[in-house]
Write a protein that holds these residues in place. Structure first.
Motif, PDB file in Angstrom:
ATOM      1  N   ILE A  44       0.791  -1.156  -0.168  1.00 13.70           N
ATOM      2  CA  ILE A  44      -0.039   0.034   0.095  1.00 13.70           C
ATOM      3  C   ILE A  44       1.046   1.235  -0.096  1.00 13.70           C
ATOM      4  CG2 ILE A  44      -1.682   1.391   1.610  1.00 13.70           C
ATOM      5  CD1 ILE A  44      -2.943  -1.231   0.455  1.00 13.70           C
ATOM      6  N   THR A  45       1.811   1.288   0.751  1.00 13.35           N
ATOM      7  CA  THR A  45       2.738   2.433   1.016  1.00 13.35           C
ATOM      8  C   THR A  45       3.271   2.753  -0.507  1.00 13.35           C
ATOM      9  OG1 THR A  45       4.534   0.832   1.712  1.00 13.35           O
ATOM     10  CG2 THR A  45       3.637   2.438   3.306  1.00 13.35           C
ATOM     11  N   ASP A  46       3.710   1.777  -1.209  1.00 10.74           N
ATOM     12  CA  ASP A  46       4.271   1.971  -3.009  1.00 10.74           C
ATOM     13  C   ASP A  46       3.050   2.564  -3.465  1.00 10.74           C
ATOM     14  OD1 ASP A  46       6.641   1.041  -1.766  1.00 10.74           O
ATOM     15  OD2 ASP A  46       6.586  -1.072  -2.366  1.00 10.74           O
ATOM     16  N   ILE A  47       2.029   1.884  -3.395  1.00 13.04           N
ATOM     17  CA  ILE A  47       0.918   2.462  -4.505  1.00 13.04           C
ATOM     18  C   ILE A  47       0.783   3.858  -4.149  1.00 13.04           C
ATOM     19  CG2 ILE A  47      -1.644   2.161  -4.958  1.00 13.04           C
ATOM     20  CD1 ILE A  47      -1.340  -0.719  -4.070  1.00 13.04           C
ATOM     21  N   PHE A  48       0.691   4.410  -2.819  1.00 12.56           N
ATOM     22  CA  PHE A  48       0.743   5.856  -2.562  1.00 12.56           C
ATOM     23  C   PHE A  48       1.592   6.543  -3.188  1.00 12.56           C
ATOM     24  CE2 PHE A  48      -2.750   7.386   0.381  1.00 12.56           C
ATOM     25  CZ  PHE A  48      -3.616   6.197   0.850  1.00 12.56           C
ATOM     26  N   ALA A  49       3.039   6.214  -2.881  1.00  8.29           N
ATOM     27  CA  ALA A  49       3.942   6.797  -3.174  1.00  8.29           C
ATOM     28  C   ALA A  49       4.333   6.785  -4.813  1.00  8.29           C
ATOM     29  CB  ALA A  49       5.249   6.218  -2.475  1.00  8.29           C
ATOM     30  N   GLU A  50       3.906   5.653  -5.610  1.00 13.01           N
ATOM     31  CA  GLU A  50       4.019   5.862  -6.964  1.00 13.01           C
ATOM     32  C   GLU A  50       2.851   6.189  -7.632  1.00 13.01           C
ATOM     33  OE1 GLU A  50       5.121   1.795  -7.982  1.00 13.01           O
ATOM     34  OE2 GLU A  50       6.676   1.817  -6.465  1.00 13.01           O
ATOM     35  N   GLU A  53      -3.117   9.069  -3.811  1.00 11.95           N
ATOM     36  CA  GLU A  53      -4.051   8.576  -3.102  1.00 11.95           C
ATOM     37  C   GLU A  53      -5.256   8.182  -3.883  1.00 11.95           C
ATOM     38  OE1 GLU A  53      -5.087  10.673   0.503  1.00 11.95           O
ATOM     39  OE2 GLU A  53      -6.778   9.570   0.566  1.00 11.95           O
ATOM     40  N   ASP A  54      -5.541   9.360  -4.891  1.00  8.29           N
ATOM     41  CA  ASP A  54      -6.617   9.040  -5.773  1.00  8.29           C
ATOM     42  C   ASP A  54      -6.754   7.669  -6.668  1.00  8.29           C
ATOM     43  OD1 ASP A  54      -7.348  11.681  -5.010  1.00  8.29           O
ATOM     44  OD2 ASP A  54      -7.016  12.409  -6.970  1.00  8.29           O
ATOM     45  N   GLU A  55      -5.549   7.314  -7.039  1.00 12.79           N
ATOM     46  CA  GLU A  55      -5.327   6.090  -7.717  1.00 12.79           C
ATOM     47  C   GLU A  55      -5.499   4.978  -6.679  1.00 12.79           C
ATOM     48  OE1 GLU A  55      -4.483   5.260 -10.769  1.00 12.79           O
ATOM     49  OE2 GLU A  55      -4.206   3.147 -10.829  1.00 12.79           O
ATOM     50  N   PHE A  56      -4.778   4.956  -5.556  1.00 14.22           N
ATOM     51  CA  PHE A  56      -5.129   4.042  -4.513  1.00 14.22           C
ATOM     52  C   PHE A  56      -6.777   3.885  -4.132  1.00 14.22           C
ATOM     53  CE2 PHE A  56      -6.118   3.030   0.188  1.00 14.22           C
ATOM     54  CZ  PHE A  56      -5.746   1.868   0.046  1.00 14.22           C
ATOM     55  N   ARG A  57      -7.505   5.098  -4.086  1.00 17.32           N
ATOM     56  CA  ARG A  57      -9.012   5.037  -3.819  1.00 17.32           C
ATOM     57  C   ARG A  57      -9.579   4.403  -5.138  1.00 17.32           C
ATOM     58  NH1 ARG A  57      -8.600   5.129   1.512  1.00 17.32           N
ATOM     59  NH2 ARG A  57      -7.559   6.951   2.260  1.00 17.32           N
ATOM     60  N   GLU A  58      -9.170   4.476  -5.969  1.00 17.06           N
ATOM     61  CA  GLU A  58      -9.894   3.628  -7.223  1.00 17.06           C
ATOM     62  C   GLU A  58      -9.687   2.267  -7.057  1.00 17.06           C
ATOM     63  OE1 GLU A  58      -9.003   5.544 -11.244  1.00 17.06           O
ATOM     64  OE2 GLU A  58     -10.089   3.808 -12.139  1.00 17.06           O
ATOM     65  N   ILE A  59      -8.548   1.830  -6.675  1.00 15.52           N
ATOM     66  CA  ILE A  59      -8.221   0.462  -6.622  1.00 15.52           C
ATOM     67  C   ILE A  59      -8.988  -0.223  -5.790  1.00 15.52           C
ATOM     68  CG2 ILE A  59      -6.358  -1.311  -5.986  1.00 15.52           C
ATOM     69  CD1 ILE A  59      -4.212   0.773  -7.412  1.00 15.52           C
ATOM     70  N   GLU A  60      -8.898   0.476  -4.409  1.00 18.32           N
ATOM     71  CA  GLU A  60      -9.514   0.246  -3.358  1.00 18.32           C
ATOM     72  C   GLU A  60     -11.236  -0.179  -3.614  1.00 18.32           C
ATOM     73  OE1 GLU A  60      -9.486   1.883   1.237  1.00 18.32           O
ATOM     74  OE2 GLU A  60     -10.260   3.241  -0.190  1.00 18.32           O
ATOM     75  N   HIS A  61     -11.712   0.704  -4.454  1.00 20.38           N
ATOM     76  CA  HIS A  61     -13.165   0.673  -4.641  1.00 20.38           C
ATOM     77  C   HIS A  61     -13.476  -0.571  -5.509  1.00 20.38           C
ATOM     78  CE1 HIS A  61     -17.262   1.806  -6.132  1.00 20.38           C
ATOM     79  NE2 HIS A  61     -16.694   1.955  -7.461  1.00 20.38           N
TER      80      HIS A  61
END
Ligand code: S3P
Length: 175
Positions: A44-50, A53-61
């Motif tokens: 998760i830390t790498d998804i946020f860093a690379e 957050e917007d991209e992480f939220r889309e993946i999370e959804h």
């Protein structure tokens, strides 16, 4: 009930209580963050860093939609999951949502020791962490309080909280 979704702030005990509940109900346990990491093959830390957050939220959804079709599961979600997209509706429509509620004080005590792997708080000082919890919890409670069940987890023994939840789940629905 085929699915139980645990929601609440980071550090509220969703994984511990979720595991206990799953054992008790004889359901499978899924931690949404772990599910995301294994599906994306990235921390998760790498998804946020690379990707941010917007991209992480889309993946999370997308991942929430995936786990919402599984049966007999207890899902422990990320602290922000209920607050993005229509995630709260998805959980309430496909299962039962349960908010594990803790005070600002309990959350800051717990998170003080466990911030390294949480990108939103890992670089915060102690006083910044307290301010972040206060501000963010106020915003997030609007979503969290839409849960079907709200259970206090302030300083309680996880086994006692688990028993309390099981007895609530067995109560007939109020009309
Ligand atoms: C987040 C909480 C984390 C994880 C991500 C973002 C949040 O999960 O999903 O770091 O926005 O509160 P936990 O609540 O399991 O720490």
């Amino acid at each position: 009930m085929k699915r139980l979704f645990l929601i609440g702030f980071m550090g509220s005990g969703k994984t511990t209580i979720g595991n206990l509940l799953a054992k008790n109900l004889e359901y499978s346990f899924i931690d949404l963050d772990v599910y995301i990491e294994s599906r994306m093959r990235k921390k998760i830390t790498d998804i946020f860093a690379e990707s941010g957050e917007d991209e992480f939220r889309e993946i999370e959804h997308k991942m929430l939609l995936e786990v919402s079709s599984l049966e007999n599961v207890v899902v422990s979600t990320g602290g922000g999951t209920p607050c993005f997209y229509d995630n709260m509706e998805i959980m309430n429509e496909t299962g039962l949502s349960l908010y594990l509620k803790l005070s600002n004080e309990s959350l800051s005590q717990r998170l003080n020791k466990a911030r390294a792997f949480r990108p939103l708080i890992k670089d915060k000082s102690d006083s910044e962490l307290i301010d972040f919890i206060k501000e963010t919890l106020t915003k997030r409670e609007i979503y969290y309080t839409r849960a079907s069940l709200i259970v206090n987890n302030d300083g309680n023994d996880p086994n006692i909280v688990c028993k309390e939840i099981i007895s609530q789940l067995k109560k007939p629905a109020q009309t």
